[in-house]
Design a protein around this motif. Sequence first.
Motif, PDB file in Angstrom:
ATOM      1  N   GLN A 198     -38.432  42.596 -22.682  1.00  0.00           N
ATOM      2  CA  GLN A 198     -38.162  41.388 -21.900  1.00  0.00           C
ATOM      3  C   GLN A 198     -37.571  40.306 -22.796  1.00  0.00           C
ATOM      4  O   GLN A 198     -38.250  39.785 -23.673  1.00  0.00           O
ATOM      5  CB  GLN A 198     -39.448  40.872 -21.247  1.00  0.00           C
ATOM      6  CG  GLN A 198     -39.266  39.655 -20.372  1.00  0.00           C
ATOM      7  CD  GLN A 198     -38.383  39.920 -19.173  1.00  0.00           C
ATOM      8  OE1 GLN A 198     -38.593  40.886 -18.452  1.00  0.00           O
ATOM      9  NE2 GLN A 198     -37.394  39.074 -18.963  1.00  0.00           N
ATOM     10  N   ALA A 199     -36.301  40.000 -22.595  1.00  0.00           N
ATOM     11  CA  ALA A 199     -35.672  38.938 -23.378  1.00  0.00           C
ATOM     12  C   ALA A 199     -36.294  37.594 -23.022  1.00  0.00           C
ATOM     13  O   ALA A 199     -36.726  37.372 -21.884  1.00  0.00           O
ATOM     14  CB  ALA A 199     -34.168  38.902 -23.116  1.00  0.00           C
ATOM     15  N   TYR A 200     -36.335  36.691 -23.991  1.00  0.00           N
ATOM     16  CA  TYR A 200     -36.852  35.356 -23.745  1.00  0.00           C
ATOM     17  C   TYR A 200     -35.939  34.331 -24.402  1.00  0.00           C
ATOM     18  O   TYR A 200     -35.199  34.658 -25.333  1.00  0.00           O
ATOM     19  CB  TYR A 200     -38.282  35.202 -24.264  1.00  0.00           C
ATOM     20  CG  TYR A 200     -38.423  35.229 -25.780  1.00  0.00           C
ATOM     21  CD1 TYR A 200     -38.301  34.041 -26.523  1.00  0.00           C
ATOM     22  CD2 TYR A 200     -38.657  36.410 -26.476  1.00  0.00           C
ATOM     23  CE1 TYR A 200     -38.426  34.054 -27.911  1.00  0.00           C
ATOM     24  CE2 TYR A 200     -38.782  36.424 -27.858  1.00  0.00           C
ATOM     25  CZ  TYR A 200     -38.655  35.240 -28.569  1.00  0.00           C
ATOM     26  OH  TYR A 200     -38.766  35.252 -29.940  1.00  0.00           O
ATOM     27  N   GLY A 201     -36.003  33.101 -23.926  1.00  0.00           N
ATOM     28  CA  GLY A 201     -35.195  32.035 -24.494  1.00  0.00           C
ATOM     29  C   GLY A 201     -34.679  31.116 -23.420  1.00  0.00           C
ATOM     30  O   GLY A 201     -35.229  31.052 -22.323  1.00  0.00           O
ATOM     31  N   CYS A 202     -33.602  30.391 -23.721  1.00  0.00           N
ATOM     32  CA  CYS A 202     -32.964  29.509 -22.745  1.00  0.00           C
ATOM     33  C   CYS A 202     -32.022  30.326 -21.871  1.00  0.00           C
ATOM     34  O   CYS A 202     -31.492  31.349 -22.303  1.00  0.00           O
ATOM     35  CB  CYS A 202     -32.151  28.427 -23.459  1.00  0.00           C
ATOM     36  SG  CYS A 202     -33.080  27.496 -24.696  1.00  0.00           S
ATOM     37  N   SER A 203     -31.798  29.866 -20.665  1.00  0.00           N
ATOM     38  CA  SER A 203     -30.838  30.554 -19.808  1.00  0.00           C
ATOM     39  C   SER A 203     -29.436  30.386 -20.378  1.00  0.00           C
ATOM     40  O   SER A 203     -29.105  29.345 -20.972  1.00  0.00           O
ATOM     41  CB  SER A 203     -30.890  29.996 -18.387  1.00  0.00           C
ATOM     42  OG  SER A 203     -30.556  28.607 -18.392  1.00  0.00           O
ATOM     43  N   VAL A 204     -28.615  31.419 -20.221  1.00  0.00           N
ATOM     44  CA  VAL A 204     -27.219  31.327 -20.655  1.00  0.00           C
ATOM     45  C   VAL A 204     -26.516  30.305 -19.760  1.00  0.00           C
ATOM     46  O   VAL A 204     -26.642  30.345 -18.539  1.00  0.00           O
ATOM     47  CB  VAL A 204     -26.516  32.695 -20.562  1.00  0.00           C
ATOM     48  CG1 VAL A 204     -25.053  32.562 -20.961  1.00  0.00           C
ATOM     49  CG2 VAL A 204     -27.225  33.713 -21.456  1.00  0.00           C
ATOM     50  N   LYS A 205     -25.795  29.385 -20.372  1.00  0.00           N
ATOM     51  CA  LYS A 205     -25.140  28.297 -19.618  1.00  0.00           C
ATOM     52  C   LYS A 205     -23.778  28.754 -19.097  1.00  0.00           C
ATOM     53  O   LYS A 205     -22.731  28.372 -19.596  1.00  0.00           O
ATOM     54  CB  LYS A 205     -24.997  27.059 -20.509  1.00  0.00           C
ATOM     55  CG  LYS A 205     -26.309  26.584 -21.128  1.00  0.00           C
ATOM     56  CD  LYS A 205     -27.353  26.273 -20.059  1.00  0.00           C
ATOM     57  CE  LYS A 205     -28.623  25.671 -20.632  1.00  0.00           C
ATOM     58  NZ  LYS A 205     -29.425  26.604 -21.425  1.00  0.00           N
ATOM     59  N   TYR A 206     -23.826  29.631 -18.075  1.00  0.00           N
ATOM     60  CA  TYR A 206     -22.605  30.203 -17.531  1.00  0.00           C
ATOM     61  C   TYR A 206     -21.771  29.186 -16.772  1.00  0.00           C
ATOM     62  O   TYR A 206     -22.285  28.189 -16.245  1.00  0.00           O
ATOM     63  CB  TYR A 206     -22.935  31.370 -16.596  1.00  0.00           C
ATOM     64  CG  TYR A 206     -23.310  32.642 -17.299  1.00  0.00           C
ATOM     65  CD1 TYR A 206     -22.393  33.303 -18.102  1.00  0.00           C
ATOM     66  CD2 TYR A 206     -24.584  33.185 -17.150  1.00  0.00           C
ATOM     67  CE1 TYR A 206     -22.734  34.480 -18.748  1.00  0.00           C
ATOM     68  CE2 TYR A 206     -24.927  34.367 -17.794  1.00  0.00           C
ATOM     69  CZ  TYR A 206     -23.997  35.003 -18.584  1.00  0.00           C
ATOM     70  OH  TYR A 206     -24.344  36.172 -19.230  1.00  0.00           O
ATOM     71  N   LYS A 207     -20.483  29.467 -16.682  1.00  0.00           N
ATOM     72  CA  LYS A 207     -19.539  28.645 -15.934  1.00  0.00           C
ATOM     73  C   LYS A 207     -19.898  28.648 -14.451  1.00  0.00           C
ATOM     74  O   LYS A 207     -20.241  29.693 -13.905  1.00  0.00           O
ATOM     75  CB  LYS A 207     -18.123  29.231 -16.134  1.00  0.00           C
ATOM     76  CG  LYS A 207     -17.029  28.457 -15.449  1.00  0.00           C
ATOM     77  CD  LYS A 207     -15.686  29.078 -15.814  1.00  0.00           C
ATOM     78  CE  LYS A 207     -14.549  28.375 -15.078  1.00  0.00           C
ATOM     79  NZ  LYS A 207     -13.233  28.981 -15.433  1.00  0.00           N
TER      80      LYS A 207
END
Length: 207
Positions: A198-207
């Motif tokens: 399970q990856a963790y962190g901030c959400s990717v700030k997609y366009k």
Amino acid sequence: MPTLCRRSLIASAALMAFSALPSLAQASATVGQRAPDFTLQDTAGQPVRLSDYKGKTVVLEWTNPGCPFVRKHYDSGNMPATQKDAIDHAVVWLSINSTAKASGDYLQPAALAHWLHERKGVATAVLMDEEGTVGQAYGARTTPHMFIVNPEGTLVYAGAIDSIASARPADIPKATNYVKAALADLAAGRPVAQAVTQAYGCSVKYK
């Protein structure tokens, strides 16, 4: 309009809006299958193609210096050390930034390269994915989000950098580094023991 009816309409509209969103789960690369090929420009404006590294193990790292989870692993030296260990064993390491230009976290290519260099990052290349095309193809959801492609071009790992989902550098020595473990399995000719985490962190700030 009766309250119940109004609520039903709102719920239906919300469901339709959610259903219309692109599904990362449906579009995502899958462990055990061929990794999607891509070409992106590096921070110097040079094209880098994944398939150019066929025959080598490749680590893909989604990054964003504005994220405290990314800073945890860079400011502590953990990510640079993991990169160096991999590269010393002939592994290719591609850091990818899918942050949209409109995001407050966006850094121009030169600024991104400078930030990583200051923290002794030694990735083979740092790639710009402002449109988010490659991030969406892989289903990258967080920064960091890690993927490993084997020499045959198959995706063999997807998930977290390590086993403790926190932004505290003090947790790093206590955690299992999943990337190092997966690379060790590959080097020994073994299947990756933990191929999906399970990856963790901030959400990717997609366009």
